[in-house]
Motif scaffolding. Structure first.
Motif, PDB file in Angstrom:
ATOM      1  N   ILE A  16       0.859  -1.176   0.000  1.00  0.00           N
ATOM      2  CA  ILE A  16       0.000   0.000   0.000  1.00  0.00           C
ATOM      3  C   ILE A  16       0.895   1.225   0.000  1.00  0.00           C
ATOM      4  N   ALA A  21      -3.097   5.930  -0.290  1.00  0.00           N
ATOM      5  CA  ALA A  21      -4.005   5.812   0.853  1.00  0.00           C
ATOM      6  C   ALA A  21      -4.551   7.182   1.240  1.00  0.00           C
ATOM      7  N   VAL A  25      -8.467   8.387   1.178  1.00  0.00           N
ATOM      8  CA  VAL A  25      -9.134   8.961   2.350  1.00  0.00           C
ATOM      9  C   VAL A  25      -9.864  10.242   1.946  1.00  0.00           C
ATOM     10  N   ARG A  49     -12.702   4.568   5.311  1.00  0.00           N
ATOM     11  CA  ARG A  49     -11.880   5.775   5.468  1.00  0.00           C
ATOM     12  C   ARG A  49     -11.081   5.724   6.757  1.00  0.00           C
ATOM     13  N   LEU A  52      -8.120   3.265   6.301  1.00  0.00           N
ATOM     14  CA  LEU A  52      -7.046   3.853   5.486  1.00  0.00           C
ATOM     15  C   LEU A  52      -6.344   4.982   6.228  1.00  0.00           C
ATOM     16  N   THR A  56      -2.141   5.937   7.433  1.00  0.00           N
ATOM     17  CA  THR A  56      -1.399   7.133   7.052  1.00  0.00           C
ATOM     18  C   THR A  56      -0.865   7.912   8.248  1.00  0.00           C
TER      19      THR A  56
END
Length: 69
Positions: A16, A21, A25, A49, A52, A56
């Motif tokens: 990923i 990502a 989002v 959301r 993900l 991050t």
């Protein structure tokens, strides 16, 4: 049966990219805004959301990361 290609025995680890990502989002937030918070589809999108967004938040991650499946 003899397996000569051992790479077929090990599943590929999914990768990923953090920038992807973050983009996802933001895009999910726009879709949720369009649908409204009361929509059942929005509830599913909100969960996606959140998942993900949790990927991050790591400040030490740069570039693609590996997630165990």
């Amino acid at each position: 049966m003899i397996v000569t290609n051992t790479s077929v025995l090990l599943p590929e680890t999914p990768a990923i990219d953090i920038s992807e990502a973050r983009w996802a989002v933001e895009y999910l937030a726009l879709m949720i805004e369009k649908l409204g918070p009361e929509s059942s589809v929005s509830l599913v999108l909100m969960q996606a959301r959140r998942e993900l967004a949790s990927l991050t938040h790591s400040a030490t991650v740069v570039g693609p990361i590996r997630i165990a499946a």
